[in-house]
Design an enzyme around this catalytic site. Structure first.
Site, mmCIF file in Angstrom:
data_model
loop_
_atom_site.group_PDB
_atom_site.id
_atom_site.type_symbol
_atom_site.label_atom_id
_atom_site.label_comp_id
_atom_site.label_asym_id
_atom_site.label_seq_id
_atom_site.Cartn_x
_atom_site.Cartn_y
_atom_site.Cartn_z
ATOM 1 N N VAL A 216 0.849 -1.205 0.145
ATOM 2 C CA VAL A 216 -0.050 0.081 -0.036
ATOM 3 C C VAL A 216 0.826 1.149 0.000
ATOM 4 C CG1 VAL A 216 -1.762 1.196 1.194
ATOM 5 C CG2 VAL A 216 -1.905 -1.314 1.323
ATOM 6 N N LYS A 217 0.694 1.996 -1.064
ATOM 7 C CA LYS A 217 1.494 3.295 -1.250
ATOM 8 C C LYS A 217 0.762 4.443 -0.627
ATOM 9 C CE LYS A 217 4.494 4.930 -4.897
ATOM 10 N NZ LYS A 217 4.518 5.042 -6.388
ATOM 11 N N VAL A 218 1.471 5.268 0.245
ATOM 12 C CA VAL A 218 0.753 6.255 1.012
ATOM 13 C C VAL A 218 1.718 7.419 1.191
ATOM 14 C CG1 VAL A 218 0.013 6.570 3.330
ATOM 15 C CG2 VAL A 218 -0.025 4.425 2.650
#
Ligand code: G3P
Length: 218
Positions: free
Chosen positions: A86-88
């Site tokens: 998950v890219k945040v």
């Protein structure tokens, strides 16, 4: 050093995979838009296609910028496939969400990092990867590679487990310098990976070998 490809283009992902040197993929909303992939269902289906090609970490970026919705989106993305990371973004609620995901065992990539301080925060929050953008710093007359060097040094000082993923890598020298510094991962377009093949002396040498071989086989 791991090689990730920075694209949502399935052909390019397949080509890098077929070369046998690909360890993962990074995407972002701009790269999805470039491929004409819009709408929640289409975007999710596209991530699944990428996961079918590459058995490695695949970064999928959240769109939400508030904690609650980053969590909701991130949990949905993580459910899509075990290889999804998950890219945040590096924002206040993003850092809080990274801590949450880290405690849940969900892998994260903290993106849009442009300073060593931000990278320290990402590591403290438990990010799996931190993504400093080398090329975009160079674009504003700041040495992007110096930031990679600083982060690698700082993480080594404290044994942080967060992997340094050099992003916005635009050319071979960026990639080679990342390797010299000891970045854990580079993510770059396909042409940077294939450019590694090129050297005129290789071409000249091969021509000569083949010509000499042909002489003996007349
Ligand atoms: O991984 C980040 C990357 O997509 C940004 O690259 O070339 O748009 O700065 P660039």
């Amino acid at each position: 050093m791991k090689f990730f490809i920075d694209t949502a283009n399935l052909q390019e992902i397949q080509e890098a995979h077929d070369l046998g040197v690909l360890d993962g993929v990074t995407t972002n909303p701009s790269l999805m838009a470039k491929e004409g992939i819009f709408g929640h269902d289409n975007v999710m289906a596209h991530y699944k296609k990428i996961c079918e090609i590459v058995d490695g970490d695949i970064s999928a970026e959240v769109i939400a910028t508030d904690y609650e919705n980053i969590i909701k989106e991130g949990e949905f993305l993580a459910e899509l496939h075990p290889n999804i990371v998950v890219k945040v973004p590096m924002i206040r609620d993003g850092v809080k969400a990274i801590r949450y995901f880290s405690e849940k065992g969900i892998k994260t990539n903290c993106t849009l990092v442009f300073s060593a301080g931000q990278a320290i925060l990402a590591a403290k929050a438990g990010a799996t990867y931190v993504s400093p953008f080398v090329g975009r710093l160079d674009d504003v007359s700041t040495d992007g590679m110096q930031l990679i060097d600083q982060i690698v040094q700082i993480y080594s000082n404290y044994g942080y487990q967060t992997q340094v993923l050099a992003a916005s890598v635009r050319h071979v020298m960026h990639l080679v310098q990342c390797a010299e510094i000891g970045a854990d991962v580079v993510t770059c377009p396909l042409n940077v990976i294939t450019s590694l093949l090129n050297h005129p002396l290789t071409d000249i040498g091969l021509q000569k070998f083949l010509a000499d071989h042909a002489k003996g086989n007349k």
